[in-house]
Structures are given as C-alpha cells and as structure tokens.
Enzyme design. Structure first.
Site, PDB file in Angstrom:
ATOM      1  N   SER A 149       0.808  -1.216   0.000  1.00 20.98           N
ATOM      2  CA  SER A 149       0.000   0.000   0.000  1.00 20.98           C
ATOM      3  C   SER A 149       0.847   1.275   0.000  1.00 20.98           C
ATOM      4  CB  SER A 149      -0.957   0.008   1.202  1.00 20.98           C
ATOM      5  OG  SER A 149      -0.238   0.175   2.392  1.00 20.98           O
ATOM      6  N   LYS A 196       0.474   4.488   6.790  1.00 29.37           N
ATOM      7  CA  LYS A 196       0.015   5.316   5.676  1.00 29.37           C
ATOM      8  C   LYS A 196       0.524   6.754   5.834  1.00 29.37           C
ATOM      9  CE  LYS A 196      -2.924   2.222   3.872  1.00 29.37           C
ATOM     10  NZ  LYS A 196      -2.357   1.128   4.701  1.00 29.37           N
TER      11      LYS A 196
END
Lengths: 189, 189
Positions: free
Chosen positions: B111, B148
């Site tokens: 990701s 993230k």
DNA sequence: TTGCTAGGTGAACGCTCGTTCACCTATGAT
DNA sequence: ATCATAGGTGAACGAGCGTTCACCTAGCAA
C-alpha cells in the site's frame, strides 16, 4: 540527580570512548568524591537492569548502542511499555557483512525508482563480491558510473534501469562492476 | 598466524563482549602463553593503526563497529584502496535519534509502494513524536494497525496510501497515531 | 526527641592489570 | 659456521582497579 541520569552519563561515556569508565572516572562523571558512592550507584543500576557485569565481573553496557527493538509486522502496531519483550537488533550488523568492503553512497536521479530506490536515498554497496544477473550494481560503463540492474540476455551483459522512461544501457567499450548493492537506507526529515 | 588475523580476533571479542579483552584474555584468544607476546603484538597493531589506546592508555577499537565509509554520490563510483579518505558514519546513529522510543517493524503489503516502501522492507518508527501532515505514520484506525501517509483536509484527519489501487482511509470511530516513520531499511539477498 | 536509614566520605585491602625484565629458541643472511 | 633478529616464555614489578571497611550526616518516622 536521578538514577536514570546516572545511567545516561555512563552510557554517553561509553559511546564517546568505546569503553566503560572506571569507578574513579564515574566518580568524576557523576560528581562523587568517593568510589564507594559509585559502587553503590552501580549496584543499583545493575539491579534495575540499566547496566551489566559480564562473567569476569567487568562493567558492560546492557545493549550495544544502536540496537533497536525489533517488532513483528506493521499490523501488530506499537507495543505498550507493559508488554515490551521485543528482540533487539543492530541495524549495522543487519546491513553490513564485510565492513572493510562496504561503502555507502548517495543516490542521485530517479532511474531506479520502480525498484523503490529514490533520489537522496543511501545505498549500501559491497565491493569485491561477484554480481549475479538481477542484482543491483554500481558499475562503470564507458567511463561513467551508474547504478542499475545487472542483466544478461543471450550472453550479452547490460544494465537496465528501473524506470520505463529510461532505456537499457549496452556498453560500447567497457563495463566494470564496482560493487553490488546490498541494502537501502532512507531517512525522513 | 597473520597480524590481520590477530586484529579480527580481538575485534570479534569486542563486538561480542562490548569491551576490549585484557592482555591475559588476548593471550588465550591468540594462543600465547605469555602476556609479553601480547604486548608486542598489540604494539604492532597500534603502529599499523589496527587498534588504539585512549588518553588513559586503555585499549580501544579504532572505529566503532558498524561504521562504514561514506562516499559522495553514486556517480563518483567506488574508490580505489589508494585514494581512500572517506568519511565514516554509523548507520545506527544516522537513523536513530532517540533509541528508547524507536522501533523497527517489517512492512507487509504494497500500500505504500509509490513512496518507495515495499513488502518486506523494515521501517524505523519513533514513538511519542508529534506527527505532521504528510508524515508517514503507523496508526491504529478502528481497531487495526496500518502504515500510511497522514493527511489533513478541511479539518478532517485521514490516512492515505501511496498506491492508486487503494482508497484513503477515514476513521469511523478512532484514529490513533502510534509512531512516525523516520527511516526505511531494505536488505538485498 | 530520638533513632533509623539512605547516601555520602576517606582510607585500606588484595587482586589483576599492562609493562618490562632476562632469557630462550628457530630461521635466514652473511 | 656464525651471528643477528624476530618472536616467543616466564617471572617480577608498580599502579590502578573494584571492593569493603568504619564512619559521618541530613531527613524522615515514630
């Protein structure tokens, strides 16, 4: 002065001088006039696990400077103070096998960006190791140095960037492998 | 036995025990029966710069384990033995500011691939530091941990992956920042 | 007010440290 | 054949080590 403060002064000495201070030196360090005071403080530090003595009874730091808690996987998150039992690793020892033949270089340009190597990253490269097909190498091609994938097709050795906007490099005259990239380091902020 | 062999045995002891061996211990290490032999060997090692004595006359290693030659830029290539005058750095000290609050985690998934962080990489994360907009953070969102970009738009804080096939994550209930990513480490082979 | 304790001083202790003697080989050059 | 030398042994040395005495003192509890 707090006992944690004592520990950090002693560890600072170790990091600076690459050895533990003697009791006399600790006395100066902590502002004591007697080695007995040092003895008592050191005993307490050992008791709380802030310092260690080895099998010869000599003072050693609990963990090497630079060792860091190694946790499992990002999904597991950050442990609380209560449940700390993580393995310790030294990043240096993890990345470097043969220190005498290892160099760190700064990456310039974006030709390896699809391999996750970005402008400004540091690469750890080992010199004098045999490069295999598919390795990332630092090579001299026709007089200039560059970092690319080492490829071999139909007996021809060439360099391939990890960026679609660049073309593979075939040596016109010479292709010398200087070092094989063994690691990447990036620092934020 | 060669003199370089002697040095590596002594340094191995240092790396293992976090202190230099005494002359008696060196004698055992190198197979001598007399400390005088050790004294002569050590003098020679100091002469060739393989070991050092500090101002107190105590034996210390020439350079901290883990220090590595730091060169300029990939374009410059690998130096020859003749022209070595490179700066030395410790990767640990470079990456880690506050050891007590620093953890290393293994990355799972893709990701963050567009930020150059790949599956299997290690991330160095510092706990207890204030996260800014744009930092890469390890956060707990609605019960699960993830890594993230930290984003903030119109007063709403959310997490954004670095991969177009993933969607930004808005917390339904809770969003806790566990740590800020301060570095990346990747090891090949 | 008294007594206990934590935390310090200063001196003394035996032990181990690194150094330095005198001496003993092999080995290779002359 | 001899001699110098590099490289080792073994013993002795003073210095500094970490430890451990007896003792001092401020602060707190009873």
């Amino acid at each position: 002065m707090s006992i944690e403060h004592y520990q950090s002064k002693i560890i600072s000495f170790y990091e600076k001088n690459r050895r533990m201070p003697s009791y006399g030196e600790i006395a100066v360090l902590l502002g004591f006039k007697s080695k007995n005071a040092v003895s008592k403080v050191v005993d307490k530090l050992i008791e709380i696990g802030a310092l260690d003595k080895d099998s010869q009874g000599r003072l050693v730091p609990t963990s090497v400077f630079g060792e860091v808690r190694m946790l499992g996987v990002v999904e597991a998150g950050i442990p609380t103070l209560a449940e700390e039992a993580a393995e310790m690793i030294s990043i240096d020892q993890f990345l470097i096998k043969n220190r005498d033949h290892t160099y760190v270089l700064t990456v310039k340009g974006d030709s390896m960006i699809d391999a996750g190597i970005r402008d400004g990253d540091l690469v750890v490269a080992e010199h004098g190791r045999t490069a295999k097909e598919g390795d990332i190498v630092i090579a001299e091609v026709d007089g200039g140095w560059t970092m690319k994938y080492l490829r071999n097709k139909n007996g021809t050795t060439y360099l391939e960037p990890a960026n679609k906007s660049y073309r593979p490099i075939f040596a016109e005259e010479s292709l010398n492998i200087g070092a094989v990239v063994t690691g990447i380091i990036r620092k934020y902020r």
